[in-house]
Design a protein around this motif. Structure first.
Motif, PDB file in Angstrom:
ATOM      1  N   ALA A   9       0.858  -1.185   0.069  1.00 56.83           N
ATOM      2  CA  ALA A   9      -0.178   0.163   0.030  1.00 56.83           C
ATOM      3  C   ALA A   9       0.840   1.389  -0.075  1.00 56.83           C
ATOM      4  CB  ALA A   9      -0.875  -0.190   1.156  1.00 56.83           C
ATOM      5  N   HIS A  10       2.233   1.108   0.345  1.00 58.46           N
ATOM      6  CA  HIS A  10       3.042   2.074   0.548  1.00 58.46           C
ATOM      7  C   HIS A  10       4.496   2.332  -0.381  1.00 58.46           C
ATOM      8  CE1 HIS A  10       0.614   3.757   4.065  1.00 58.46           C
ATOM      9  NE2 HIS A  10       0.630   2.483   4.318  1.00 58.46           N
ATOM     10  N   PHE A  11       4.442   0.836  -0.924  1.00 63.55           N
ATOM     11  CA  PHE A  11       5.935   0.487  -1.149  1.00 63.55           C
ATOM     12  C   PHE A  11       5.894  -0.432  -2.318  1.00 63.55           C
ATOM     13  CE2 PHE A  11       6.660   1.533   3.229  1.00 63.55           C
ATOM     14  CZ  PHE A  11       7.629   2.528   3.174  1.00 63.55           C
ATOM     15  N   ARG A  12       6.912  -0.231  -3.324  1.00 65.08           N
ATOM     16  CA  ARG A  12       7.095  -1.387  -4.134  1.00 65.08           C
ATOM     17  C   ARG A  12       7.914  -2.209  -3.528  1.00 65.08           C
ATOM     18  NH1 ARG A  12      10.217  -1.450 -10.168  1.00 65.08           N
ATOM     19  NH2 ARG A  12       9.099  -3.228 -10.743  1.00 65.08           N
ATOM     20  N   VAL A  13       7.577  -3.554  -3.439  1.00 66.76           N
ATOM     21  CA  VAL A  13       8.384  -4.367  -2.383  1.00 66.76           C
ATOM     22  C   VAL A  13       9.353  -5.204  -3.026  1.00 66.76           C
ATOM     23  CG1 VAL A  13       8.178  -6.254  -0.954  1.00 66.76           C
ATOM     24  CG2 VAL A  13       6.805  -4.280  -0.410  1.00 66.76           C
ATOM     25  N   LEU A  14      10.376  -5.419  -2.897  1.00 69.31           N
ATOM     26  CA  LEU A  14      11.584  -6.051  -3.521  1.00 69.31           C
ATOM     27  C   LEU A  14      11.894  -7.226  -2.509  1.00 69.31           C
ATOM     28  CD1 LEU A  14      13.405  -6.904  -5.837  1.00 69.31           C
ATOM     29  CD2 LEU A  14      14.944  -5.195  -4.959  1.00 69.31           C
ATOM     30  N   ARG A  15      11.641  -8.526  -2.836  1.00 70.70           N
ATOM     31  CA  ARG A  15      12.141  -9.609  -2.172  1.00 70.70           C
ATOM     32  C   ARG A  15      13.100 -10.476  -3.007  1.00 70.70           C
ATOM     33  NH1 ARG A  15       6.579 -12.694  -0.510  1.00 70.70           N
ATOM     34  NH2 ARG A  15       5.685 -11.598  -2.641  1.00 70.70           N
ATOM     35  N   TYR A  16      13.930 -11.180  -2.187  1.00 69.04           N
ATOM     36  CA  TYR A  16      14.901 -11.859  -2.856  1.00 69.04           C
ATOM     37  C   TYR A  16      15.166 -13.207  -2.063  1.00 69.04           C
ATOM     38  CZ  TYR A  16      18.630 -10.605   0.292  1.00 69.04           C
ATOM     39  OH  TYR A  16      19.481 -10.340   1.296  1.00 69.04           O
ATOM     40  N   ASP A  17      15.524 -14.315  -2.729  1.00 69.29           N
ATOM     41  CA  ASP A  17      16.061 -15.645  -2.087  1.00 69.29           C
ATOM     42  C   ASP A  17      17.686 -15.536  -1.981  1.00 69.29           C
ATOM     43  OD1 ASP A  17      13.483 -16.775  -1.635  1.00 69.29           O
ATOM     44  OD2 ASP A  17      13.789 -17.910  -3.867  1.00 69.29           O
ATOM     45  N   ALA A  18      18.130 -15.429  -0.819  1.00 69.57           N
ATOM     46  CA  ALA A  18      19.538 -15.632  -0.569  1.00 69.57           C
ATOM     47  C   ALA A  18      20.219 -16.435  -1.085  1.00 69.57           C
ATOM     48  CB  ALA A  18      19.899 -15.152   0.972  1.00 69.57           C
ATOM     49  N   ARG A  19      21.377 -16.548  -1.510  1.00 73.41           N
ATOM     50  CA  ARG A  19      22.214 -17.707  -2.015  1.00 73.41           C
ATOM     51  C   ARG A  19      21.942 -18.661  -1.068  1.00 73.41           C
ATOM     52  NH1 ARG A  19      27.927 -16.958  -3.383  1.00 73.41           N
ATOM     53  NH2 ARG A  19      27.196 -15.019  -4.386  1.00 73.41           N
ATOM     54  N   GLY A  20      21.959 -19.816  -1.636  1.00 70.51           N
ATOM     55  CA  GLY A  20      21.845 -21.039  -0.708  1.00 70.51           C
ATOM     56  C   GLY A  20      20.278 -21.333  -0.334  1.00 70.51           C
TER      57      GLY A  20
END
Length: 268
Positions: A52-63
């Protein structure tokens, strides 16, 4: 709200790091960084409120998750550089960062080493150091010698959630269990090595991004004392304690989101 499917960048050392965006492109970007033994789905319950406030960037860490699993050990510098390379690959110059547990350690590294990339910083259920270092050698060795992730998965779950969530068939806990069982041991052991070898108790004083530290009152992994110590080290940091164990974003979702959004959206 718009969502994009998983895609990936490849780091300078040839490791594929998977990521996804949620939310509208015209909103400021909030990067989420995860705990050991989880993937980007650990934030699923919070994404609707955050977008509602942000463009959310998620990622899978290595491993972890669908990112590559190179042989370990990993270092905090390498985990931090993975994020920098992700931001570079996406053309993002400056973002807000929210990290929990190991994600909070990576977030500290970003605030120290690439402060120009960090707008505001939320450090949840984390610590500037989790020594002594030699306490991690046996768990790493035992995990790599184990036949599977079952025992380690149950240990994590009991460290992360209160007893009432572990009794029965809590759907959220079951989701975390499935993720743990699907995580390769090399990824967890490599990440534990990064935790073993890091110590930011002095360098955290170099963090100058506005910072909120969140701790869990009943957290036995990164205690409220760890959080208080970290908040006292980071200049001007705010500190709040929630009545939770380790996964504060899940156990006290409303209180967690209220603290995070109040901090991230208040006027400068």
């Amino acid at each position: 709200m718009t969502s994009q499917p998983f895609t990936a960048i490849t780091t300078g050392d040839g490791v594929r790091i998977a990521y996804r965006f949620d939310g509208d492109e015209d909103k400021p970007v909030l990067l989420l960084s995860n705990s050991i033994g989880t993937d980007l789905h650990m934030w699923d319950g919070q994404v609707p409120a955050l977008t509602a406030h942000f463009r959310v960037l998620r990622y899978d860490a290595r491993g972890h998750g669908v990112s590559d699993v190179p042989s370990g050990p990993y270092s905090l510098d390498r985990l931090g550089r993975d994020v920098v390379e992700l931001l570079d690959g996406l053309g993002l110059e400056r973002v807000h960062v929210l990290g929990l547990s190991l994600g909070g350690i990576v977030a500290q590294w970003l605030g120290i080493h690439v402060p120009e990339r960090v707008e505001r910083l939320v450090l949840s259920n984390t610590a500037a150091s989790l020594g002594p270092a030699n306490q991690w050698d046996r768990p790493i060795a035992d995990l790599l010698a184990a036949p599977d992730m079952r025992a380690t998965a149950e240990m994590f779950l009991h460290n992360w959630f209160p007893d009432h969530m572990l009794r029965g068939d809590d759907e959220v806990v079951e989701g975390f269990r499935r993720t743990l069982l699907g995580t390769r041991r090399e990824g967890v052991a490599g990440s534990w090595a990064a935790v073993r070898d890091y110590d930011l108790r002095r360098t955290a004083t170099l963090i100058h991004s506005p910072t909120l530290v969140i701790a869990g009152e009943h957290d036995t992994v990164t205690s409220a004392g760890h959080g208080q110590e970290l908040a006292a080290t980071v200049p001007g940091a705010r500190f709040t304690v929630l009545p939770t164990v380790h996964m504060a974003n899940v156990e006290a979702q409303e209180e967690f989101l209220d603290a995070v959004l109040t901090f991230l959206t208040e006027p400068s």
